[in-house]
Enzyme design. Structure first.
Site, mmCIF file in Angstrom:
data_model
loop_
_atom_site.group_PDB
_atom_site.id
_atom_site.type_symbol
_atom_site.label_atom_id
_atom_site.label_comp_id
_atom_site.label_asym_id
_atom_site.label_seq_id
_atom_site.Cartn_x
_atom_site.Cartn_y
_atom_site.Cartn_z
ATOM 1 N N CYS A 2 0.789 -1.140 -0.035
ATOM 2 C CA CYS A 2 0.004 0.042 -0.051
ATOM 3 C C CYS A 2 0.817 1.312 -0.069
ATOM 4 O O CYS A 2 1.985 1.169 0.582
ATOM 5 C CB CYS A 2 -0.838 0.180 1.304
ATOM 6 S SG CYS A 2 -1.884 -1.455 1.452
ATOM 7 N N ARG A 27 4.808 0.904 -6.086
ATOM 8 C CA ARG A 27 4.585 -0.301 -4.856
ATOM 9 C C ARG A 27 3.812 -1.499 -4.901
ATOM 10 O O ARG A 27 3.877 -2.352 -4.318
ATOM 11 C CB ARG A 27 4.378 0.655 -3.538
ATOM 12 C CG ARG A 27 5.146 1.572 -3.001
ATOM 13 C CD ARG A 27 4.604 2.488 -2.028
ATOM 14 N NE ARG A 27 4.374 1.991 -0.788
ATOM 15 C CZ ARG A 27 5.443 1.619 0.241
ATOM 16 N NH1 ARG A 27 6.620 2.086 -0.182
ATOM 17 N NH2 ARG A 27 4.929 1.180 1.255
ATOM 18 N N TRP A 74 -2.805 -2.542 -1.767
ATOM 19 C CA TRP A 74 -2.424 -4.030 -2.188
ATOM 20 C C TRP A 74 -3.036 -4.990 -1.266
ATOM 21 O O TRP A 74 -2.767 -5.256 -0.146
ATOM 22 C CB TRP A 74 -0.955 -3.957 -2.102
ATOM 23 C CG TRP A 74 -0.642 -5.221 -2.895
ATOM 24 C CD1 TRP A 74 -0.407 -5.476 -4.294
ATOM 25 C CD2 TRP A 74 0.321 -6.297 -2.385
ATOM 26 N NE1 TRP A 74 0.275 -6.478 -4.694
ATOM 27 C CE2 TRP A 74 0.628 -7.136 -3.446
ATOM 28 C CE3 TRP A 74 0.412 -6.611 -1.048
ATOM 29 C CZ2 TRP A 74 1.367 -8.417 -3.277
ATOM 30 C CZ3 TRP A 74 0.995 -8.211 -0.822
ATOM 31 C CH2 TRP A 74 1.283 -8.840 -1.920
ATOM 32 N N ASN A 100 -1.301 1.108 5.686
ATOM 33 C CA ASN A 100 -0.394 0.201 5.124
ATOM 34 C C ASN A 100 0.336 -0.809 6.239
ATOM 35 O O ASN A 100 0.702 -0.475 7.165
ATOM 36 C CB ASN A 100 0.681 1.097 4.506
ATOM 37 C CG ASN A 100 1.962 0.166 3.970
ATOM 38 O OD1 ASN A 100 1.560 -1.248 3.700
ATOM 39 N ND2 ASN A 100 3.201 0.543 3.982
ATOM 40 N N GLY A 101 0.196 -1.959 6.054
ATOM 41 C CA GLY A 101 0.436 -3.122 6.856
ATOM 42 C C GLY A 101 -0.477 -4.125 7.452
ATOM 43 O O GLY A 101 -1.428 -4.307 6.564
ATOM 44 N N GLU A 482 19.227 -15.624 -11.247
ATOM 45 C CA GLU A 482 18.644 -14.191 -11.508
ATOM 46 C C GLU A 482 17.896 -13.862 -12.791
ATOM 47 O O GLU A 482 16.993 -13.334 -12.719
ATOM 48 C CB GLU A 482 19.651 -13.198 -11.107
ATOM 49 C CG GLU A 482 19.307 -11.494 -11.563
ATOM 50 C CD GLU A 482 17.988 -11.163 -10.371
ATOM 51 O OE1 GLU A 482 17.465 -11.860 -9.738
ATOM 52 O OE2 GLU A 482 17.584 -10.042 -10.745
ATOM 53 N N LYS A 486 14.122 -12.977 -13.593
ATOM 54 C CA LYS A 486 13.915 -11.592 -14.420
ATOM 55 C C LYS A 486 12.698 -12.020 -15.370
ATOM 56 O O LYS A 486 11.654 -11.175 -15.604
ATOM 57 C CB LYS A 486 15.072 -10.861 -15.154
ATOM 58 C CG LYS A 486 15.526 -9.691 -14.879
ATOM 59 C CD LYS A 486 15.581 -8.898 -13.648
ATOM 60 C CE LYS A 486 14.734 -9.017 -12.311
ATOM 61 N NZ LYS A 486 15.139 -8.915 -11.215
ATOM 62 N N GLU A 489 9.243 -12.942 -13.994
ATOM 63 C CA GLU A 489 8.441 -11.831 -13.063
ATOM 64 C C GLU A 489 7.800 -10.800 -14.072
ATOM 65 O O GLU A 489 6.537 -10.237 -13.845
ATOM 66 C CB GLU A 489 9.088 -11.147 -12.017
ATOM 67 C CG GLU A 489 10.205 -10.267 -12.406
ATOM 68 C CD GLU A 489 10.871 -9.484 -10.987
ATOM 69 O OE1 GLU A 489 10.226 -9.532 -10.054
ATOM 70 O OE2 GLU A 489 12.087 -9.251 -11.113
ATOM 71 N N HIS A 505 20.676 -34.964 -14.866
ATOM 72 C CA HIS A 505 20.075 -35.771 -13.875
ATOM 73 C C HIS A 505 18.362 -35.711 -13.707
ATOM 74 O O HIS A 505 17.937 -35.831 -12.815
ATOM 75 C CB HIS A 505 20.700 -35.418 -12.377
ATOM 76 C CG HIS A 505 22.042 -35.775 -12.406
ATOM 77 N ND1 HIS A 505 22.705 -37.115 -12.330
ATOM 78 C CD2 HIS A 505 23.021 -35.048 -12.558
ATOM 79 C CE1 HIS A 505 23.880 -37.065 -12.346
ATOM 80 N NE2 HIS A 505 24.145 -35.648 -12.404
ATOM 81 N N LYS A 604 6.478 -3.939 -5.391
ATOM 82 C CA LYS A 604 8.028 -3.804 -5.310
ATOM 83 C C LYS A 604 8.505 -3.853 -4.045
ATOM 84 O O LYS A 604 9.702 -4.352 -3.910
ATOM 85 C CB LYS A 604 8.107 -1.798 -5.786
ATOM 86 C CG LYS A 604 9.488 -1.734 -5.485
ATOM 87 C CD LYS A 604 10.412 -2.225 -6.731
ATOM 88 C CE LYS A 604 11.864 -1.958 -6.617
ATOM 89 N NZ LYS A 604 12.595 -2.575 -7.393
HETATM 90 C C1 AGP Z 1 13.076 -8.353 -8.016
HETATM 91 O O1 AGP Z 1 12.984 -8.271 -9.319
HETATM 92 C C2 AGP Z 1 12.053 -8.624 -7.166
HETATM 93 N N1 AGP Z 1 10.770 -8.133 -7.810
HETATM 94 C C3 AGP Z 1 11.933 -9.163 -5.887
HETATM 95 O O2 AGP Z 1 12.467 -10.433 -5.920
HETATM 96 C C4 AGP Z 1 12.587 -8.545 -4.497
HETATM 97 O O3 AGP Z 1 13.935 -8.516 -4.893
HETATM 98 C C5 AGP Z 1 12.553 -9.092 -3.288
HETATM 99 O O4 AGP Z 1 11.078 -8.629 -3.078
HETATM 100 C C6 AGP Z 1 13.321 -8.501 -2.371
HETATM 101 O O5 AGP Z 1 13.011 -7.108 -2.101
HETATM 102 P P1 AGP Z 1 14.035 -6.048 -1.263
HETATM 103 O O6 AGP Z 1 15.372 -6.091 -2.118
HETATM 104 O O7 AGP Z 1 13.433 -4.688 -1.385
HETATM 105 O O8 AGP Z 1 14.267 -6.600 -0.027
#
Ligand code: AGP
Length: 609
Positions: A2, A27, A74, A100-101, A482, A486, A489, A505, A604
Site C-alpha cells: 500500500c 509499490r 495492495w 499500510n501493514g 537471477e 527476471k 516476473e 539428472h 515492489k
Molecule cells: C526483484 O525483481 C523482485 N521484484 C523481488 O524479488 C525483490 O528482489 C524482493 O522482493 C526483495 O526486495 P528487497 O530487495 O526490497 O528486500
C-alpha cells in the site's frame, strides 16, 4: 504494498494526493481512494483498480478541501473491491484512516468492537482502526490514537483525519514506512520520499512507534507513549527527475541503463585507485571481531537473495569463512543456529521487506552482528542493523530489480575483500588486481549495453515460447537464477535456472526442439565443462544463446548466438553477465505486451510476510 499520502495546507488537496499516489504506484496496488476534510465534514471517494479510475470518479464527484489523505491498496485481507479500498471510516464519518501493514489481532478486536455495537462493512483488518479510534475519542484525537495503537499487534503506517479536529492530520507508524514532508505553510505525509519531492526536500523519517501531528504550519512528533521527540530534518539531495522515467519508455530500461553510474557511485570513496584502504562507511568490523566469527549467514528475498548467492561464493573464496545463504522466509522459521560468533548479512533494496526484517531481528535477538546492505537511507533494515552499507543505486521504481542487484554485488565484493584483507586471505597484490578490475566495471557495463540489438533480436525470435532454460556453473549458475527470475516476473514466461552439470539428472528430459536455452560460460575453470553441457542441449534441438568473455571463440562453435562480454576477472563476471539477461527479460516482456514496470501480482516492496 500500500501507499499512503496526506496533505494539509492552502491548496486543493485532491490533485496533490493523486500526484503523490502516482509516485507510489511502483509499490504495487489494486485500488485507490481519498478522504477529504472540508468545512467540518469528511468525504470519501474510493474504488477498485488503477488510479485513473479514481480520477474519473473524482471528475464526476469533485471533492473540495485542502486537507486530505490518500491511499493505494495492495490487498491482503479481503479481495480488491470498492468497499475494501481505503480510506476506512467510522459510522458517522467523523474519522477516516488509511493504513499500510497488517493488524495481526484484528479478529479479536473486531469481535470485541462488534460485541459493543460497532458494525463492520468490509473484510479488511484496517476497518478496526476507525472504530477503535471512535471508541477512544473524547475530544482529543492524539490521545485516542495513542490508546488505539497500544491495542494493536502487527504492522502499521496510518494517516488519520477527524472532522472534530479539522486542522490536523495524524500519522503514526510501526514496521511499515512513513515519512513527513515539511513544507512552507503546508505539510505532507507519504510512504516514500518521491511522493513529496515536487513540494519539499525536507522530510522527517518517522521511527517505529512515533506519531506526527501535522497542522498546515507545524509538525510535532511524539512517541506513542506521549513523549515529545526532537527529530532532525533529513534533506533530500537527489533529484526528483531521478525518480521519473527521464525519456525512457519504462523505468526498468532506464534503470538497466543507469547501472554504469550506479556501480560507480556505489564504489566511489570506498575503493580507490592508488589507495589500498577499503572504506566501508559504518561497518566497523575489526580484525579481532572477524577472528571470532565462525559462520556467516547471508539472508534476503528474491533478487537480493540471488545477490546473496554470489556473495556466498565470493566471501568463501576471498575470506575463507563458511557462508550459508538462505531465503529470509525460510531462515526465520528453521530454528537456525545463531550466537554471538555469527555474522549476518541481510540484503534488501527497499530495506522494508517483512521477512528480511524479521530475519534480521531474529539474528540480533540471538546475539548475531548484522550488516545490512540496502538502497534506502533510513529504511527499517538500515536502522535496525548493527552496521549498514548503502548501495548508491538511486531510487529503483520498476518492480523488477536491476541496478539494485548489480550494486548489491559490488557491495558484496567490497565486504568480501575487506574481510579477506583483514584476515590475511587476500594479499595486497590480489586486492589491487581485483580492485582495479572492479573500477573498470562501469565502462564495461556500458559496453554491454551497446550490444543490445543482439539481445533484442533473440527476444524477438523467442518471445512466444512458453519455456526457457538458463544454464551455468559456479557463479554463472548464481547469475542464471537471477536471469530466470527476471524473465518470469515481467514476461510471464516459465523459466528454470539449472546448474549446468545437474541438467542430465532429470531436467534434460524437458529439452526439445526449438526451446531457448540461455547459457553462461564466463568461468575459466569450468569453461570446457559448460561447453559440453551446451552440446548436450544443442543435440536435443535447443536454440542456444551463450555468453562468454571476449576471446573465448569456441562458444560460437556450439551455440546459435554468441555474445561476448568485455573481459574481466571471472569472480567479477556476474556484474556484467547479468546485464544481457536483464535486457532479454525486458525485450521479451515488451514483445509480449506485458506491463513491464508493474507486472501482475507483484509489489515492489513486500512489507507483509
Ligand atoms: C526483484 O525483481 C523482485 N521484484 C523481488 O524479488 C525483490 O528482489 C524482493 O522482493 C526483495 O526486495 P528487497 O530487495 O526490497 O528486500
Amino acid at each position: 504494498m500500500c501507499g499512503i499520502v496526506g496533505y494539509i495546507g492552502p491548496k486543493k488537496a485532491v490533485p496533490i494526493l493523486i500526484e503523490g499516489l502516482s509516485k507510489l504506484e511502483y509499490r504495487g496496488y489494486d485500488s485507490a481512494g481519498v478522504a477529504i476534510l472540508n468545512e467540518g465534514k469528511i468525504s470519501v471517494e474510493k474504488c477498485k483498480g488503477r488510479l485513473a479510475f479514481l480520477e474519473e470518479r473524482l471528475k464526476s464527484n469533485p471533492l473540495e478541501g485542502s486537507i486530505g489523505i490518500g491511499h493505494t491498496r495492495w490487498a491482503t485481507h479481503g479481495e480488491p473491491s470498492d468497499v475494501n479500498s481505503h480510506p476506512h471510516s467510522n459510522k458517522d464519518f467523523t474519522i477516516s484512516v488509511v493504513h499500510n501493514g497488517i493488524i495481526e489481532n484484528y479478529i479479536k478486536l473486531k469481535e470485541w468492537l462488534t460485541s459493543i455495537g460497532y458494525e463492520f462493512k468490509t473484510e479488511t483488518d484496517t476497518e478496526v482502526l476507525p472504530h477503535l479510534l471512535d471508541y477512544y475519542y473524547d475530544g482529543d484525537l492524539l490521545k485516542a490514537v495513542m490508546q488505539a495503537v497500544s491495542k494493536l499487534d502487527g504492522s502499521y503506517a496510518l494517516g488519520i483525519v477527524c472532522s472534530n479536529e479539522p486542522g490536523k492530520i495524524i500519522a503514526v507508524r510501526k514496521d511499515s514506512p512513513l515519512i513527513v514532508g515539511k513544507g512552507n505553510g503546508e505539510n505532507f505525509i507519504a510512504s516514500d520520499i518521491p511522493a513529496v519531492l515536487p513540494y519539499t526536500r525536507d522530510v522527517y523519517l518517522l521511527d517505529n512507534k512515533e506519531i506526527a501531528v501535522l497542522t498546515k504550519d507545524n509538525v510535532e512528533i511524539y512517541t506513542t507513549e506521549g513523549m515529545k521527540v526532537n527529530k532532525e530534518v533529513f534533506h533530500v539531495t537527489w533529484d526528483a527527475q531521478s525518480a521519473e522515467k527521464g525519456g525512457y519508455e519504462h523505468f526498468m530500461i532506464k534503470e538497466i541503463y543507469e547501472q554504469p553510474k550506479a556501480l560507480k557511485d556505489t564504489m566511489t570513496s570506498r575503493i580507490m585507485a592508488d589507495n589500498d584502504d577499503i572504506i566501508l562507511d559504518k561497518i566497523k568490523i575489526t580484525k579481532e571481531d572477524l577472528e571470532k566469527i565462525n559462520r556467516i549467514y547471508v539472508i534476503a528475498c528474491g533478487t537480493a537473495y540471488h545477490a546473496g548467492v554470489v556473495g556466498k561464493y565470493v566471501i568463501e573464496k576471498l575470506a575463507r569463512i563458511p557462508v550459508e545463504v538462505d531465503f529470509a522466509s525460510e531462515f526465520r522459521y528453521r530454528n537456525p543456529i545463531i550466537d554471538s560468533n555469527t555474522l549476518m548479512i541481510v540484503l534488501s533494496q527497499s530495506g522494508e521487506t517483512a521477512d528480511t526484517l524479521a530475519a534480521l531481528r531474529l539474528g540480533k535477538e540471538n546475539g548475531a552482528r548484522v550488516i545490512a546492505i540496502t538502497n534506502v537511507v533510513g529504511s527499517s533494515v538500515a536502522r535496525e542493523a548493527s552496521d549498514v552499507l548503502y548501495t548508491w543505486a538511486g531510487p529503483e521504481i520498476a518492480v523488477a530489480s536491476t541496478k539494485a542487484y548489480t550494486t548489491q554485488l559490488v557491495a558484496m565484493y567490497m565486504i568480501a575483500l575487506h574481510f579477506g584483507r583483514l584476515n590475511g586471505n587476500v594479499t595486497l597484490e590480489q586486492y589491487r588486481e581485483i580492485r582495479d578490475e572492479m573500477l573498470k566495471l562501469p565502462e564495461k557495463a556500458q559496453a554491454i549495453l551497446e550490444q543490445k540489438e543482439t539481445i533484442q533480436k533473440f527476444a524477438y525470435a523467442h518471445h512466444t515460447n512458453k519455456d526457457m532454460f538458463y544454464l551455468g556453473r559456479g557463479l554463472d549458475f548464481a547469475v542464471a537464477l537471477e536471469g530466470a527470475l527476471k524473465i518470469k516476473e515481467i514476461s510471464y514466461v516459465h523459466a528454470e535456472a539449472y546448474a549446468a552439470g545437474e541438467l542430465k539428472h532429470g531436467t534434460i528430459a524437458l529439452i526439445e526442439k526449438g526451446i531457448p536455452v540461455i547459457a553462461l560460460a564466463t568461468q575459466d575453470e569450468l569453461f570446457e565443462k559448460t561447453i559440453s553441457n551446451i552440446k548436450e542441449v544443442v543435440s536435443r534441438g535447443a536454440h542456444v544463446i551463450a555468453f562468454a568473455f571476449e576471446g573465448n571463440d569456441d562458444i560460437a562453435k556450439v551455440s546459435d548466438v554468441a555474445v561476448y562480454l568485455p573481459k574481466t576477472l571471472p569472480i567479477l563476471a556476474p556484474v556484467l553477465s547479468v546485464i544481457p539477461l536483464q535486457l532479454l527479460a525486458y525485450y521479451t516482456a515488451v514483445e509480449r505486451g506485458c506491463d513491464v514496470d508493474k507486472p501482475r501480482n507483484l509489489a515492489k516492496s513486500v512489507t507483509v510476510e
